[in-house]
Design a protein around this motif. Structure first.
Motif, PDB file in Angstrom:
ATOM      1  N   SER A  10      36.506 -39.202 -66.051  1.00  0.00           N
ATOM      2  CA  SER A  10      36.019 -38.112 -66.743  1.00  0.00           C
ATOM      3  C   SER A  10      36.122 -36.851 -65.825  1.00  0.00           C
ATOM      4  O   SER A  10      35.334 -36.994 -64.797  1.00  0.00           O
ATOM      5  CB  SER A  10      34.659 -38.420 -67.225  1.00  0.00           C
ATOM      6  N   GLY A  11      36.815 -35.988 -66.244  1.00  0.00           N
ATOM      7  CA  GLY A  11      36.645 -34.782 -65.561  1.00  0.00           C
ATOM      8  C   GLY A  11      35.494 -33.566 -66.273  1.00  0.00           C
ATOM      9  O   GLY A  11      35.113 -32.792 -65.482  1.00  0.00           O
ATOM     10  N   ALA A  12      35.443 -33.493 -67.339  1.00  0.00           N
ATOM     11  CA  ALA A  12      34.577 -32.868 -68.262  1.00  0.00           C
ATOM     12  C   ALA A  12      34.372 -33.380 -69.391  1.00  0.00           C
ATOM     13  O   ALA A  12      35.311 -33.890 -70.258  1.00  0.00           O
ATOM     14  CB  ALA A  12      35.371 -31.409 -68.359  1.00  0.00           C
ATOM     15  N   ARG A  13      33.228 -33.347 -69.889  1.00  0.00           N
ATOM     16  CA  ARG A  13      32.504 -34.018 -71.309  1.00  0.00           C
ATOM     17  C   ARG A  13      33.055 -33.396 -72.214  1.00  0.00           C
ATOM     18  O   ARG A  13      33.417 -32.264 -72.124  1.00  0.00           O
ATOM     19  CB  ARG A  13      31.018 -34.287 -70.953  1.00  0.00           C
ATOM     20  N   GLY A  14      32.788 -34.107 -73.387  1.00  0.00           N
ATOM     21  CA  GLY A  14      33.239 -33.637 -74.744  1.00  0.00           C
ATOM     22  C   GLY A  14      34.620 -34.116 -75.177  1.00  0.00           C
ATOM     23  O   GLY A  14      35.135 -35.092 -74.768  1.00  0.00           O
ATOM     24  N   VAL A  15      34.633 -33.709 -76.506  1.00  0.00           N
ATOM     25  CA  VAL A  15      35.837 -34.146 -77.175  1.00  0.00           C
ATOM     26  C   VAL A  15      36.811 -32.899 -77.676  1.00  0.00           C
ATOM     27  O   VAL A  15      36.250 -32.017 -78.117  1.00  0.00           O
ATOM     28  CB  VAL A  15      35.608 -34.859 -78.594  1.00  0.00           C
ATOM     29  N   GLY A  16      38.300 -33.203 -77.689  1.00  0.00           N
ATOM     30  CA  GLY A  16      39.160 -32.116 -77.927  1.00  0.00           C
ATOM     31  C   GLY A  16      40.195 -32.681 -78.866  1.00  0.00           C
ATOM     32  O   GLY A  16      40.802 -33.858 -78.347  1.00  0.00           O
ATOM     33  N   ALA A  17      40.690 -32.126 -79.908  1.00  0.00           N
ATOM     34  CA  ALA A  17      41.832 -32.600 -80.521  1.00  0.00           C
ATOM     35  C   ALA A  17      42.908 -31.520 -80.557  1.00  0.00           C
ATOM     36  O   ALA A  17      42.584 -30.281 -80.846  1.00  0.00           O
ATOM     37  CB  ALA A  17      41.418 -33.045 -81.778  1.00  0.00           C
ATOM     38  N   ALA A 198      37.836 -26.877 -65.758  1.00  0.00           N
ATOM     39  CA  ALA A 198      37.422 -27.477 -67.205  1.00  0.00           C
ATOM     40  C   ALA A 198      35.761 -27.439 -67.691  1.00  0.00           C
ATOM     41  O   ALA A 198      35.496 -27.105 -68.976  1.00  0.00           O
ATOM     42  CB  ALA A 198      38.163 -28.887 -67.345  1.00  0.00           C
ATOM     43  N   ARG A 199      35.192 -27.801 -66.652  1.00  0.00           N
ATOM     44  CA  ARG A 199      33.868 -27.657 -66.901  1.00  0.00           C
ATOM     45  C   ARG A 199      33.169 -26.453 -67.186  1.00  0.00           C
ATOM     46  O   ARG A 199      32.304 -26.247 -67.878  1.00  0.00           O
ATOM     47  CB  ARG A 199      33.084 -28.608 -65.758  1.00  0.00           C
ATOM     48  N   ALA A 205      38.172 -32.936 -70.311  1.00  0.00           N
ATOM     49  CA  ALA A 205      39.086 -33.204 -69.799  1.00  0.00           C
ATOM     50  C   ALA A 205      39.180 -34.671 -69.059  1.00  0.00           C
ATOM     51  O   ALA A 205      38.008 -35.348 -68.931  1.00  0.00           O
ATOM     52  CB  ALA A 205      39.047 -32.235 -68.198  1.00  0.00           C
ATOM     53  N   VAL A 206      40.199 -35.428 -68.949  1.00  0.00           N
ATOM     54  CA  VAL A 206      40.351 -36.493 -68.281  1.00  0.00           C
ATOM     55  C   VAL A 206      41.349 -36.249 -67.006  1.00  0.00           C
ATOM     56  O   VAL A 206      42.538 -35.846 -67.353  1.00  0.00           O
ATOM     57  CB  VAL A 206      40.899 -37.504 -69.236  1.00  0.00           C
TER      58      VAL A 206
END
Length: 579
Positions: A10-17, A198-199, A205-206
């Motif tokens: 995990s580099g930055a939390r959350g979901v992205g599509a 990214a944060r 981010a992964v």
């Protein structure tokens, strides 16, 4: 495509599509053949033109970064500009051109590699990523020397999942968070520049997913930053569901930003101090903007690592003073030089050691080179007249070291008194708890200090005998390991018994899964990367001390880190707290 899911860190939390865009750059190829003596002047002139072009580009990037990300991120490119213009870099390149009769490009490549490798060889992730900064500067300078197009991502449109081996500061400065829905890198970790940016930009981010050769542009993908995984080619229904989840997460983040001015206290009124970890004076303002009430860790290593000569007392004083003034009287905990181990210096020849992390480093160097140590202490003391400055010694293993360090501190105070220079006579002095010997015997150390600050990064490594940067055993690095929690508990209790506070400045302080446990154990101050502050504050404001104590007590009965982690996650989810 042979994979349906990539797993990383995990580099930055959350979901992205969005749809995959694989970012690749034309490779830089430098001709290593020697040049004629008659060509030396023209190569030196070419270098000077390239430096001018690079400075112009960096100034433009700095302004864009200021507009899109703020002053703290823009300061990165101000630092890059200073490095490009640093005589030790340019003169070193010119010396190679004239003495070795190599081209400006070949000399630049060699000099940049020398600078960068010093940082990249370090184990400390924060310092190692500074090597990536040097590489970024060298990449830009070389492209300008060779007439190549500069790096950049400003051309991206639509909604994309950006995939790359890694990203430089220059790359991330051109990112548009309305376009880039998620970020995936084959290398790097949570302290890489790409992850930090990214944060800052709130892009899920992964990092460190491994080879990305099989990914195809245009493929639909979902980045699940919190879980550290990337879903490839999901069904239409899955994609739409994740897209909706991503939208809700972005809206939630906007709400969290409004918390900067809200008090950091639990539902039943307990004050929990949220501080920022910073490495530059400019970072302090950004941390305060996101709700930091102080600086829990000001790293001073850069002052020693960036130049060929040791920093003078006045040079250090100006930096410390600037941070103190920006905090308007709130605490600024300055860690004395934490060098050695993985942190080599151009200005100080350190011995090569078989096991440097158990060797000549940090406070051990300070007590051996008291001339350097006293210079730094004088600078910190002088800055204490301008704000809430405190002193923190790193890598303490024994009470004798605390007493010896305080003896040097007293000498510095006596000198300043004799010279009529103002400082805070009651300045607080603490130690980092990062060696198990201190955590185990915290009750013996507590009477000799004003506060503890737990450095969980090293405490975990030393307790579990795990090099957290070794990918082969990375899964064994577990901050929520029962033994680590017990050491933390013992440290906090020992400080409270003598009415002192205990803070934490390791990565664990910014981990939402640890927040309730740490509050329940009695941790007084959490110091973390600025971007983590709003998330941790949300948790603090949604819980009571009694709830946290129950969670901590339950966690202490569990036998594995996974059991504790799963339990902490379930508690937060039951309270409706999004991770």
């Amino acid at each position: 495509m042979t994979q349906e899911k990539l797993v990383g860190i995990s580099g930055a939390r959350g979901v992205g599509a969005g749809t995959v865009y694989v970012y690749k750059q034309e490779a830089i190829v430098v001709n290593k053949t020697t040049i004629e003596a008659s060509e030396v002047d023209s190569e030196v002139a070419a270098l000077e033109r390239a430096v001018e072009t690079t400075v112009t580009q960096l100034q433009a990037i700095k302004e864009r970064a200021r507009e899109t990300m703020g002053d703290a991120e823009a300061a990165i490119f101000e630092a890059h500009t200073l490095i490009v213009q640093d005589p030790s870099l340019s003169e070193g390149i010119k010396t190679l051109i004239t003495s070795a009769h190599v081209s400006a490009a070949a000399a630049t490549e060699q000099q940049i590699n020398t600078f960068a490798d010093m940082f990249l060889a370090m184990d400390d992730p924060y310092m190692r990523e500074r090597g990536a900064d040097i590489k970024d500067i060298g990449d830009r300078l070389l492209r300008n020397l060779l007439g190549m197009s500069p790096r950049g991502l400003a051309h991206l449109t639509g909604e994309v999942i950006l995939v790359a081996d890694d990203l430089t500061p220059s790359d991330t400065a051109s990112l548009d968070k309305n376009v880039v829905q998620g970020l995936v890198t084959s290398s790097g970790g949570p302290t890489s520049h790409a992850a930090i940016m990214a944060r800052t930009l709130e892009i899920p981010a992964v990092m460190g997913v491994g080879p990305i050769d099989g990914l195809v542009n245009g493929t639909k993908a979902v980045v699940r930053g919190t879980e550290g995984e990337v879903l490839l080619a999901p069904s239409e229904a899955e994609f739409e569901a994740y897209a909706a989840e991503a939208k809700a997460y972005r809206e939630h983040l906007q709400e969290l930003k409004q918390s900067a001015e809200l008090p950091s206290e639990t539902k039943d009124g307990k004050k929990v101090l949220l501080f920022g970890n910073v490495g530059k004076a400019q970072d302090a303002s950004h941390a305060c903007h996101l709700g930091a009430e102080g600086i829990g860790l000001f790293r001073t290593e850069f002052l020693y690592m960036k130049n060929d000569a040791l920093p003078t007392e006045d040079e250090q004083f100006e930096v410390y003073k600037k941070v103190a003034e920006r905090l308007h009287g709130n605490p600024v905990i300055i860690r004395t030089m934490d060098i050695g181990g993985d942190k080599e210096l151009k200005c100080l020849q350190l011995p090569k050691e078989l096991n440097p992390f158990l060797g000549y480093r940090a406070i051990r160097i300070s007590l051996d080179r008291t001339d350097i140590f006293k210079t730094q202490l004088r600078a910190i003391l002088r800055a204490s007249a301008f704000g809430g400055v405190q002193i923190m010694y790193p890598m303490i293993a024994s009470i004798e070291e605390v007493k010896a360090a305080n003896a040097v501190l007293e000498q510095a105070k006596e000198e300043l008194r004799a010279e009529g220079i103002a400082f805070n006579e009651d300045i607080e002095v603490g130690i980092m708890v990062e060696i198990p010997s201190v955590a185990v015997s915290a009750d013996l150390f507590a009477p000799h200090v004003d506060f503890f600050s737990i450095g969980t990064n090293d405490l975990c490594q030393y307790t579990l005998a795990v090099d957290r940067m070794n990918e082969k055993i990375g899964n064994l690095y577990q901050p929520l390991h029962p033994s680590v929690l017990r050491l933390i508990k013992n440290t906090i209790e020992a400080s409270h018994n003598v009415k002192h506070i205990t803070g934490m400045c390791g990565e664990m302080a910014g981990d939402p899964l640890a927040t309730m446990i740490l509050i329940g154990l009695g941790l007084d101050e959490f110091s973390m990367s600025a971007s983590s502050i709003p998330v941790i504050k949300e948790i603090v404001r949604h819980v009571t001390v009694a709830e946290c104590e129950e969670v901590a007590n339950n966690a202490l009965t569990m036998s594995t880190a996974k059991e504790i982690s799963d339990y902490a996650r379930s508690v937060l989810e039951a309270k409706g707290i999004n991770l």
